[in-house]
Design a protein around this motif. Structure first.
Motif, mmCIF file in Angstrom:
data_model
loop_
_atom_site.group_PDB
_atom_site.id
_atom_site.type_symbol
_atom_site.label_atom_id
_atom_site.label_comp_id
_atom_site.label_asym_id
_atom_site.label_seq_id
_atom_site.Cartn_x
_atom_site.Cartn_y
_atom_site.Cartn_z
ATOM 1 N N CYS A 10 -49.732 -52.234 24.291
ATOM 2 C CA CYS A 10 -50.216 -53.309 25.140
ATOM 3 C C CYS A 10 -49.812 -54.660 24.547
ATOM 4 O O CYS A 10 -49.881 -54.856 23.333
ATOM 5 C CB CYS A 10 -51.738 -53.188 25.236
ATOM 6 S SG CYS A 10 -52.543 -54.569 26.031
ATOM 7 N N ALA A 12 -51.237 -57.495 24.874
ATOM 8 C CA ALA A 12 -52.344 -58.375 24.510
ATOM 9 C C ALA A 12 -52.486 -58.406 22.988
ATOM 10 O O ALA A 12 -52.366 -57.369 22.325
ATOM 11 C CB ALA A 12 -53.643 -57.898 25.147
ATOM 12 N N CYS A 15 -54.184 -55.725 20.505
ATOM 13 C CA CYS A 15 -54.487 -54.470 21.198
ATOM 14 C C CYS A 15 -53.452 -53.424 20.791
ATOM 15 O O CYS A 15 -52.262 -53.675 20.845
ATOM 16 C CB CYS A 15 -54.476 -54.664 22.709
ATOM 17 S SG CYS A 15 -54.938 -53.161 23.610
ATOM 18 N N SER A 17 -53.488 -50.269 22.129
ATOM 19 C CA SER A 17 -53.414 -49.215 23.151
ATOM 20 C C SER A 17 -51.962 -48.934 23.507
ATOM 21 O O SER A 17 -51.182 -49.861 23.701
ATOM 22 C CB SER A 17 -54.161 -49.649 24.410
ATOM 23 O OG SER A 17 -55.512 -49.831 24.139
ATOM 24 N N CYS A 26 -52.392 -52.595 28.716
ATOM 25 C CA CYS A 26 -53.230 -51.436 28.978
ATOM 26 C C CYS A 26 -54.074 -51.762 30.216
ATOM 27 O O CYS A 26 -54.163 -52.913 30.633
ATOM 28 C CB CYS A 26 -54.105 -51.120 27.763
ATOM 29 S SG CYS A 26 -55.362 -52.357 27.405
ATOM 30 N N HIS A 29 -56.771 -54.549 29.759
ATOM 31 C CA HIS A 29 -56.258 -55.912 29.693
ATOM 32 C C HIS A 29 -55.623 -56.330 31.013
ATOM 33 O O HIS A 29 -55.755 -57.472 31.429
ATOM 34 C CB HIS A 29 -55.273 -56.053 28.527
ATOM 35 C CG HIS A 29 -55.958 -56.263 27.213
ATOM 36 N ND1 HIS A 29 -55.822 -55.408 26.147
ATOM 37 C CD2 HIS A 29 -56.825 -57.225 26.823
ATOM 38 C CE1 HIS A 29 -56.573 -55.840 25.143
ATOM 39 N NE2 HIS A 29 -57.196 -56.936 25.529
HETATM 40 ZN ZN LIG Z 1 -54.711 -53.896 25.791
#
Ligand SMILES: [Zn+2]
Length: 110
Positions: A10, A12, A15, A17, A26, A29
């Motif tokens: 991800c 972000a 993050c 993920s 993800c 987000h």
């Molecule tokens: Zn994320």
């Protein structure tokens, strides 16, 4: 980064993920982004991808790639600076057997 870059995680900040091919964020987000930012991002992405299919001037290519980078940055900035999901939205109130309200915040009983 270019519209062609594939991400494993991800985008972000912080993050970890894992995401699928063609995804940027993800699910959590992605849906934390306000609708207009999501729409801008995908519009800019589609326009940036046309650079690889359609003949256009170098200037136009650069403009589209920049627009995509700006839209992408707007999303990551939003996620970085936006408040975490509002505590009120994350809490649920259940009713205990004796009728008292029991509050759960982020899955933890308060
Ligand atoms: Zn994320």
């Amino acid at each position: 980064m270019s519209a062609r870059t594939y991400h494993v995680h991800c985008a972000a900040e912080g993050c970890t993920s894992r995401i699928g091919k063609g995804q940027l964020f993800c699910k959590d987000h992605y849906f934390a982004l306000p609708r207009p930012l999501r729409d801008d991002l995908w519009t800019a992405w589609r326009r940036a991808m046309e650079v690889y299919r359609v003949n256009m001037t170098r200037d136009e290519q650069n403009r589209r790639n920049r627009a995509y980078q700006d839209a992408f940055r707007a999303c990551t900035e939003h996620l970085r600076t936006a408040r975490r999901t509002d505590a009120a939205a994350m809490s649920t109130v259940a009713m205990a057997a004796n009728g008292d309200a029991v509050r759960f915040v982020e899955g933890r009983r308060m």
